[in-house]
Scaffold this active site. Structure first.
Site, PDB file in Angstrom:
ATOM      1  N   ASP A  37       0.846  -1.202   0.000  1.00  0.00           N
ATOM      2  CA  ASP A  37       0.000   0.000   0.000  1.00  0.00           C
ATOM      3  C   ASP A  37       0.878   1.247   0.000  1.00  0.00           C
ATOM      4  O   ASP A  37       1.632   1.483   0.954  1.00  0.00           O
ATOM      5  CB  ASP A  37      -0.900  -0.008   1.238  1.00  0.00           C
ATOM      6  CG  ASP A  37      -2.056   0.972   1.139  1.00  0.00           C
ATOM      7  OD1 ASP A  37      -1.951   1.931   0.369  1.00  0.00           O
ATOM      8  OD2 ASP A  37      -3.055   0.781   1.838  1.00  0.00           O
ATOM      9  N   ASP A  38       0.812   2.026  -1.074  1.00  0.00           N
ATOM     10  CA  ASP A  38       1.592   3.265  -1.222  1.00  0.00           C
ATOM     11  C   ASP A  38       3.092   3.006  -1.340  1.00  0.00           C
ATOM     12  O   ASP A  38       3.910   3.870  -0.999  1.00  0.00           O
ATOM     13  CB  ASP A  38       1.347   4.229  -0.051  1.00  0.00           C
ATOM     14  CG  ASP A  38      -0.041   4.825  -0.056  1.00  0.00           C
ATOM     15  OD1 ASP A  38      -0.830   4.512  -0.965  1.00  0.00           O
ATOM     16  OD2 ASP A  38      -0.353   5.602   0.874  1.00  0.00           O
ATOM     17  N   CYS A  81      -6.361   4.224  -3.463  1.00  0.00           N
ATOM     18  CA  CYS A  81      -6.585   2.904  -2.862  1.00  0.00           C
ATOM     19  C   CYS A  81      -7.745   2.103  -3.433  1.00  0.00           C
ATOM     20  O   CYS A  81      -7.566   1.023  -3.987  1.00  0.00           O
ATOM     21  CB  CYS A  81      -6.777   3.056  -1.358  1.00  0.00           C
ATOM     22  SG  CYS A  81      -5.396   3.860  -0.522  1.00  0.00           S
ATOM     23  N   ARG A  85      -7.757  -1.134  -6.242  1.00  0.00           N
ATOM     24  CA  ARG A  85      -8.140  -2.493  -5.858  1.00  0.00           C
ATOM     25  C   ARG A  85      -9.331  -2.997  -6.667  1.00  0.00           C
ATOM     26  O   ARG A  85      -9.440  -4.201  -6.957  1.00  0.00           O
ATOM     27  CB  ARG A  85      -8.433  -2.524  -4.355  1.00  0.00           C
ATOM     28  CG  ARG A  85      -7.185  -2.353  -3.526  1.00  0.00           C
ATOM     29  CD  ARG A  85      -7.445  -1.748  -2.147  1.00  0.00           C
ATOM     30  NE  ARG A  85      -6.257  -1.034  -1.723  1.00  0.00           N
ATOM     31  CZ  ARG A  85      -5.214  -1.603  -1.113  1.00  0.00           C
ATOM     32  NH1 ARG A  85      -5.255  -2.880  -0.825  1.00  0.00           N
ATOM     33  NH2 ARG A  85      -4.147  -0.898  -0.807  1.00  0.00           N
ATOM     34  N   LYS A 134      -5.839  -5.444   3.913  1.00  0.00           N
ATOM     35  CA  LYS A 134      -6.738  -4.310   3.705  1.00  0.00           C
ATOM     36  C   LYS A 134      -7.675  -4.577   2.523  1.00  0.00           C
ATOM     37  O   LYS A 134      -7.220  -4.863   1.427  1.00  0.00           O
ATOM     38  CB  LYS A 134      -5.892  -3.061   3.456  1.00  0.00           C
ATOM     39  CG  LYS A 134      -6.667  -1.847   2.983  1.00  0.00           C
ATOM     40  CD  LYS A 134      -5.704  -0.695   2.713  1.00  0.00           C
ATOM     41  CE  LYS A 134      -6.368   0.427   1.953  1.00  0.00           C
ATOM     42  NZ  LYS A 134      -5.450   1.545   1.688  1.00  0.00           N
ATOM     43  N   HIS A 136     -10.891  -2.435   1.465  1.00  0.00           N
ATOM     44  CA  HIS A 136     -11.121  -1.096   0.914  1.00  0.00           C
ATOM     45  C   HIS A 136     -12.018  -1.053  -0.316  1.00  0.00           C
ATOM     46  O   HIS A 136     -11.858  -0.203  -1.197  1.00  0.00           O
ATOM     47  CB  HIS A 136      -9.799  -0.384   0.632  1.00  0.00           C
ATOM     48  CG  HIS A 136      -9.879   1.072   0.978  1.00  0.00           C
ATOM     49  ND1 HIS A 136      -8.775   1.900   1.074  1.00  0.00           N
ATOM     50  CD2 HIS A 136     -10.941   1.864   1.261  1.00  0.00           C
ATOM     51  CE1 HIS A 136      -9.149   3.120   1.394  1.00  0.00           C
ATOM     52  NE2 HIS A 136     -10.470   3.124   1.527  1.00  0.00           N
ATOM     53  N   SER A 159      -8.283   2.092   4.928  1.00  0.00           N
ATOM     54  CA  SER A 159      -6.901   2.474   5.226  1.00  0.00           C
ATOM     55  C   SER A 159      -6.660   2.621   6.726  1.00  0.00           C
ATOM     56  O   SER A 159      -7.552   3.013   7.489  1.00  0.00           O
ATOM     57  CB  SER A 159      -6.547   3.784   4.523  1.00  0.00           C
ATOM     58  OG  SER A 159      -6.582   3.632   3.124  1.00  0.00           O
ATOM     59  N   HIS A 224       1.477   2.327   3.943  1.00  0.00           N
ATOM     60  CA  HIS A 224       0.559   3.455   4.106  1.00  0.00           C
ATOM     61  C   HIS A 224       0.740   4.035   5.509  1.00  0.00           C
ATOM     62  O   HIS A 224       0.890   3.299   6.479  1.00  0.00           O
ATOM     63  CB  HIS A 224      -0.875   2.949   3.914  1.00  0.00           C
ATOM     64  CG  HIS A 224      -1.918   4.005   3.764  1.00  0.00           C
ATOM     65  ND1 HIS A 224      -2.284   4.843   4.793  1.00  0.00           N
ATOM     66  CD2 HIS A 224      -2.703   4.348   2.696  1.00  0.00           C
ATOM     67  CE1 HIS A 224      -3.240   5.656   4.381  1.00  0.00           C
ATOM     68  NE2 HIS A 224      -3.519   5.380   3.104  1.00  0.00           N
ATOM     69  N   ASP A 276      -0.337  -0.873  -4.792  1.00  0.00           N
ATOM     70  CA  ASP A 276      -1.607  -0.310  -5.244  1.00  0.00           C
ATOM     71  C   ASP A 276      -1.452   1.045  -5.910  1.00  0.00           C
ATOM     72  O   ASP A 276      -2.343   1.500  -6.622  1.00  0.00           O
ATOM     73  CB  ASP A 276      -2.610  -0.222  -4.095  1.00  0.00           C
ATOM     74  CG  ASP A 276      -2.257   0.820  -3.049  1.00  0.00           C
ATOM     75  OD1 ASP A 276      -1.077   1.207  -2.947  1.00  0.00           O
ATOM     76  OD2 ASP A 276      -3.170   1.261  -2.319  1.00  0.00           O
ATOM     77  N   ASN A 277      -0.368   1.732  -5.674  1.00  0.00           N
ATOM     78  CA  ASN A 277      -0.068   3.014  -6.342  1.00  0.00           C
ATOM     79  C   ASN A 277       1.300   3.478  -5.874  1.00  0.00           C
ATOM     80  O   ASN A 277       1.968   2.783  -5.087  1.00  0.00           O
ATOM     81  CB  ASN A 277      -1.125   4.094  -6.056  1.00  0.00           C
ATOM     82  CG  ASN A 277      -1.520   4.246  -4.616  1.00  0.00           C
ATOM     83  OD1 ASN A 277      -2.653   3.952  -4.224  1.00  0.00           O
ATOM     84  ND2 ASN A 277      -0.590   4.694  -3.778  1.00  0.00           N
ATOM     85  N   LYS A 297       1.556   9.359  -5.672  1.00  0.00           N
ATOM     86  CA  LYS A 297       0.164   8.966  -5.453  1.00  0.00           C
ATOM     87  C   LYS A 297      -0.792  10.131  -5.725  1.00  0.00           C
ATOM     88  O   LYS A 297      -0.497  11.276  -5.424  1.00  0.00           O
ATOM     89  CB  LYS A 297      -0.001   8.502  -4.005  1.00  0.00           C
ATOM     90  CG  LYS A 297      -1.421   8.192  -3.577  1.00  0.00           C
ATOM     91  CD  LYS A 297      -1.462   7.756  -2.118  1.00  0.00           C
ATOM     92  CE  LYS A 297      -2.889   7.473  -1.660  1.00  0.00           C
ATOM     93  NZ  LYS A 297      -2.932   6.929  -0.280  1.00  0.00           N
TER      94      LYS A 297
END
Length: 448
Positions: A37-38, A81, A85, A134, A136, A159, A224, A276-277, A297
């Site tokens: 994540d991130d 996010c 996904r 996660k 989301h 998140s 994240h 995810d990014n 992001k």
């Protein structure tokens, strides 16, 4: 027919089942997707230009890359996010399935029941399915994982910064729920244990499903913000807290790979690691690095949508492979479905394409897409086709002042004019060559 010949026929008939039992039916492959994540493009060793003590301490991901393939032009469909996904799990652009931005606890909607997730597609082929991490894609019960093809779930519904200790929205978020199955089992969980909890559950799931095909999705909450790490890795790297968090994610990958090996499933299991990014740059020393790419992001620039991708499958993916051809997370659903012999519903539009030829090293295979489309919310911001990246005129956020130690910095609003970049020559998207390369015939209206 004499008694003798009757007995001969009966003996042959009785032998048939035994003979067929001796033939081994090929096992369906297992699939594991670890989704950070991130995580920035340059945050793990196989994609970092840093050397020596400054290099990210990711020996397990280094091993995955050495034993598998790196895709160096791998993208998410949108650099945020929930939208990211949605594309991963449905194989469609997030705008097509009605998921934009990042859903929070107030959202009364989520992934639509009519969508076929990757888990549902594989479950129809007899796969055991699980997600630990996660989600989301909607926090209300109708939108949770068990209602969308997963047999097991443990993790956060959104998140990890959506809690009462948010640095700028302290009175907005309720206590952070940790969900197991469909039940909230604790509030404000110890976030230093999240990576460990997800990993332990993943390992146990592999051990319990050695004899049947399985799909395991591990969307980690880290890196994240807010950053948390267990005592196992606290202060263990030269990269500060962020480096410690990355080292623990790498440990998680190692534990999963070891579990696969112990189960004797190395040659039957495709393991994928990606993000995810890109990095959330406003958090400064608690944010990652996009390496040579512009912005992060929340933007359609390469720093926001291009992410690291490593895949490993001994005997099926050549060790130490690298492929520069573009691909995207929405390609994973049709790819895994094809490998599993699973049918994808013709009632849904799937934007993804089978990219197994890329992963398998088929250099003469045609490019799976003519173009990729990058939206922010409902607006089309950019298109990539071949080596070209076209930005339509649009506003975007650019870092003005970086934050520090968990406090966000400040973005400023900028705009970009109609711009064309040659990513082969200019991966940082700094030299607009639209004037000499754009023609009236350029006509992109997005996916059909």
């Amino acid at each position: 027919m004499t008694v003798f010949w009757r007995l001969v026929v009966l003996a042959c008939l009785c032998a048939l089942p035994a003979a067929s039992q001796g033939r081994q039916v090929p096992r369906l492959p297992n699939f594991i997707i670890v989704y950070a994540d991130d995580l920035g493009y340059a945050d793990i060793g196989p994609f970092s230009a840093r050397t020596g003590a400054d290099r990210p301490q990711t020996p397990n991901l280094d091993r995955m890359a050495a034993e598998g393939i790196r895709l160096t032009s791998f993208y998410v469909a949108q650099a945020v996010c929930s939208a990211s996904r949605a594309a991963l799990l449905t194989g469609a652009y997030p705008n097509r399935v009605g998921i934009q931005g990042a859903l929070n606890h107030t959202a009364q909607y989520g992934i639509n029941p009519s969508e076929m997730t990757m888990a549902e597609v594989l479950k129809a082929r007899g796969y055991a399915t699980a997600i630990f991490g996660k989600w989301h894609l909607g926090s209300e019960k109708p939108f949770r994982p068990l209602q969308h093809g997963f047999d097991e779930y443990a993790g956060l519904p959104y998140s990890n910064d959506m809690w009462p200790r948010h640095p700028t929205q302290k009175d907005f978020y309720p206590d952070l729920p940790f969900i197991e199955g469909n039940d909230v089992t604790r509030l404000d969980p110890d976030q230093s244990q999240l990576t460990t909890w997800y990993t332990e559950r993943a390992v146990t799931f592999i051990e319990r499903n050695q004899t049947k095909p399985f799909f395991l999705y591990v969307p980690h909450s880290m890196p994240h913000v807010p950053l948390f790490v267990s005592d196992k890795f606290k202060g263990k790297t030269n990269g500060g807290l962020y480096g410690d968090v990355i080292a623990e994610l790498d440990w998680s990958v190692g534990r999963i790979l070891d579990a696969v090996k112990r189960a004797g499933l190395d040659n039957d299991t495709l393991v994928i690691f990606t993000s995810d990014n890109g990095p959330w740059l406003s958090y400064g020393n608690h944010a990652g690095s996009a390496g040579p790419f512009r912005e992060g992001k929340g933007t359609a620039f390469e720093g926001g949508v291009r992410v690291p991708f490593v895949a490993r499958w001994p005997g099926r993916i050549a060790a130490g492979s690298v492929d520069t051809r573009p691909a995207m997370t929405l390609d994973l659903l049709p790819t895994l479905a094809k490998l599993a012999g699973a049918a994808v519903s013709s009632e849904r539009i799937i934007d993804g394409r089978d990219i197994w030829p890329l992963l398998a090293g088929q250099r003469d295979a045609p490019a799976p897409h003519d173009a990729f489309y990058f939206y922010w919310g409902a607006e089309l911001h950019a298109i990539r086709s071949g080596k070209w990246k076209l930005h339509l005129p649009h506003p975007y956020q650019s870092l003005k002042v970086a934050g520090n130690d968990g406090k966000p910095g400040e973005y400023e609003r900028k705009t970009i004019e109609l711009s064309l970049f040659d990513l082969d020559q200019d991966p940082g998207e700094s030299a607009n060559v639209a004037g000499s390369n754009l023609h009236d015939s350029t006509d992109h209206n997005g996916p059909n």
